[in-house]
Design an enzyme around this catalytic site. Structure first.
Site, PDB file in Angstrom:
ATOM      1  CD  GLU A   1       5.376 -17.445  20.237  1.00  0.00           C
ATOM      2  OE1 GLU A   1       5.073 -17.141  19.068  1.00  0.00           O
ATOM      3  OE2 GLU A   1       4.554 -17.791  21.083  1.00  0.00           O
TER       4      GLU A   1
ATOM      5  CG  ASP B   1       0.372 -14.909  11.922  1.00  0.00           C
ATOM      6  OD1 ASP B   1       0.145 -14.906  13.148  1.00  0.00           O
ATOM      7  OD2 ASP B   1       1.378 -15.429  11.412  1.00  0.00           O
TER       8      ASP B   1
ATOM      9  CE1 TYR C   1      -0.403 -20.352  20.684  1.00  0.00           C
ATOM     10  CE2 TYR C   1       1.939 -20.009  20.316  1.00  0.00           C
ATOM     11  CZ  TYR C   1       0.646 -19.527  20.315  1.00  0.00           C
ATOM     12  OH  TYR C   1       0.407 -18.239  19.929  1.00  0.00           O
TER      13      TYR C   1
END
Lengths: 395, 261
Positions: B46, B57, B171
């Site tokens: 990735e 994040d 994911y």
């Protein structure tokens, strides 16, 4: 009716959020839909708006300012007289009641100038909700009085040191908190930005400004105004006063963005005039970004306008031509600030000072029979230090 | 078959998927680290295109993104880096970034450029399938796999939707939270994976908070792939020793995962 089912106003809005939040937004949407259709909720909202927030706020004929400009009549919608000193209380109250209904005891919010933070802290104190406010370091510094007020009202104020350390970054941190604590937390977003249904909710709760204005001007002048002028940052006060007039096409709607040090310098916060379409904080709208799609740092003397995005509904009305957007620089806002102080004995917040400046300019070019309403969205006590500094006065 | 699909077509092989931010700490390192990851037993890499406001994040990747942006990294440069890497590295490359840089580049133009650079897929954490139609069309047209995410908060209906739209794998985000190193895996992870398994046969790769070989082993036991990001970024902060540390770390993870064949 806008927005559509997916939260779009034309091409703008939507829900660009991490998967973790989608369910929370679905729940919020259905809770709000239910609440919105419950007359008992609005009875409570109206009662508290009256007795707690001090609504309706007056519509004041600014006779001295009008005379000074020598043209159209200027009226001020006195949101500065609402509890906690700005229109922000309308939305904080509405969403606070919604959080209570949803049994979320922990409320988080972002704040720029501190007005939304103070309003949220006040409502949380009243409703006995735990309150956490995210605020950029830069804003904490320039709006220290409001930091103290929030703390007095029982809120925890969390310092945000990432990015430009202003409103944009406070929103980032609030969203990150929400992502982490989504199960027990209500995110009380303060402007008409963010993912659906926030732009809709904030508009609904702020529309009280425009509804009252309409009634008041009709009662007094027996006609609608020719112009409504208001400042535009994220856009909550703007959509609040504009929305009830959207279909009255004879009323010209003018949004004044922050031109900061001048549009040509790049140091401004005029997303609608100087930006391009993009996605920020969960919605598609006009945003200030560089050639690579990175969000740009903004500048405005007013912390409340210092934001690189704007509500999706306001973007929509730009494209269809219903709202005209103009801008005023830091210097012009300071001029508007002093003008209102001297002519009317009212110190506006630096945010609506942008609108005051522009309204004065329009007024001078109009005949006496024309009517201009300015949304005086907040009072200027919080800005005294900044104004003093800008004018070279040591306090 | 897409190159990502081939990874999951290997019998009883669990995928190891590392994340690195392009240009952190600098472009040269990215160009060195990616082949090293491939050689140490990773299956897909990735590559993060840094964004100024990375909402999903935690602190580690936020800092790495900020640093990379300071280094002048932009989507165009990232495409060049990917192009160079795709010549050196045999395993699939996936871009991970936020929606605005892609939207700003032009959705079609970006997908065309990705295909040209040898990129195999995209992961966009702030783009749920409800907003993804245009990108889905463009990715299919250019032979890219658009991978969607699921979270512990996802309802049955959403699992179905994502399973239907996500290409080659899904994911799974371990936590309601941000990327970042954590001491332990959440207790309900197994139940979450099982919940998704009941609905779809798609391969499931699990990420967010995985930082030790023991955690990786536990994840490999229940999922088809392990995604590791923040811990790798942290190891890259170790200066001249970071490449050795990183290689050892990946090998350790690989062998832990392989125990769960």
């Amino acid at each position: 009716m806008l927005p559509d089912k997916r939260g779009y106003f034309g091409a703008y809005g939507g829900r660009f959020v991490p998967e973790v939040l989608v369910r929370a937004l679905d729940e919020l949407e259905s809770a709000y839909e239910e609440t919105r259709n419950d007359p008992a909720f609005w009875v409570e909202f109206d009662l508290l708006s009256r007795d707690y927030s001090g609504r309706p706020t007056p519509l004041y004929f600014a006779e001295r300012l009008t005379k000074h400009c020598g043209g159209g009549q200027i009226f001020l919608k006195r949101e500065d007289l609402a509890h906690t000193g700005a229109h922000k209380i309308n939305n904080a109250l509405g969403q606070g009641l919604l959080a209570q209904r949803m049994r979320k005891r922990r409320v988080i919010a972002e704040t720029g100038a501190g007005q939304h933070g103070v309003a949220t802290a006040a409502v949380c104190a009243m409703l006995r909700l735990v309150c956490i406010i995210y605020m950029g370091e830069e804003d904490m510094h320039r709006q220290s009085l409001n930091v103290f007020r929030m703390k007095l009202l029982g809120a925890e104020v969390r310092l945000v040191t990432t990015g430009s350390r202003t409103l944009k970054d406070a929103v980032n941190e609030a969203i990150r908190d929400w992502v982490t604590n989504v199960k027990n937390t209500y995110y009380l977003l303060g402007s008409t930005v963010g993912p659906h249904p926030y732009p809709l909710m904030v508009r609904d709760f702020q529309s009280v400004i425009g509804k009252e204005t309409k009634q008041q001007i009709l009662d007094r002048c027996k006609c609608l105004p020719d112009y409504i002028v208001t400042c535009v940052g994220g856009g909550s006060n703007a959509i609040g006063i504009f929305h009830p007039f959207i279909n009255d096409t004879e009323v010209k709607l003018i949004g004044v963005e922050a031109a900061g040090k001048g549009l040509e310098t790049g140091k401004h916060a005029a997303s609608l005039i100087g930006g391009r379409v993009g996605v920020l904080h969960g919605a598609k709208s006009y945003i200030l970004q560089d050639d690579n799609g990175q969000i740009q740092e903004t500048h405005s003397i007013s912390a409340g306008l210092d934001y690189p995005g704007v509500g999706p509904e306001l973007s929509y009305y730009k494209d269809v031509g219903r709202i005209t957007y103009v801008s005023a620089t830091d210097e012009e806002a300071l001029e508007g600030f002093q003008l209102l102080c001297r002519t009317e004995g009212i110190a506006p917040a630096l945010e609506p000072a942008h609108a005051i400046f522009y309204a004065a300019k329009i007024a001078s070019s109009l005949d006496k029979q024309h009517i201009i309403v300015v949304n005086l969205s907040g009072r200027g006590d919080k800005d005294m230090n900044i104004v003093a500094e800008a004018l070279g006065v040591k306090l | 078959m897409s190159r990502i699909a081939s990874v999951f077509a290997q019998q009883s092989h669990k995928a190891l998927i590392p994340y690195i931010t392009i240009g952190y700490p600098n472009i040269e390192t990215t160009l060195m680290v990616a082949p090293l990851l491939a050689d140490s037993g990773c299956d897909i890499i990735e590559l993060g295109i840094p964004f100024s406001d990375p909402l999903a994040d935690g602190v580690t990747i936020q800092k790495a993104s900020f640093h990379a942006l300071q280094n002048g990294v932009n989507p165009k440069l990232c495409l060049e880096v990917a192009k160079e890497l795709s010549r050196k590295v045999k395993i699939p490359l996936v871009f991970m970034t936020y929606f605005n840089p892609v939207f700003n580049y032009g959705i079609k133009e970006f997908c065309a450029a990705c295909a040209d650079s040898g990129v195999d897929g995209l992961i966009i954490p702030d783009l749920p399938p409800e907003e993804g139609l245009e990108l889905e069309i463009a990715t299919r047209r250019y032979g890219l796999d658009l991978i969607y995410l699921l979270a512990p908060t996802s309802t049955k209906e959403r699992i179905k939707l994502v399973a239907e739209k996500s290409r080659q794998f899904i994911y799974l985000v371990t936590v309601t939270g941000l990327t970042g190193v954590r001491d332990r895996l959440p207790a309900n992870l197994e139940a979450f994976v099982a919940r998704v398994r009941k609905i779809t046969k798609q391969p499931l790769c699990v990420g967010f908070g995985i930082s030790t070989s023991e955690q990786a082993r536990q994840v490999a036991k229940i999922a088809d792939g392990v995604i590791i990001g923040s811990r790798i970024i942290q190891l890259m902060e170790a200066g001249s020793e970071s490449l050795i540390l990183l290689q050892d770390f990946i090998k350790e993870i690989r062998s832990a995962i392989d125990k769960e064949r």
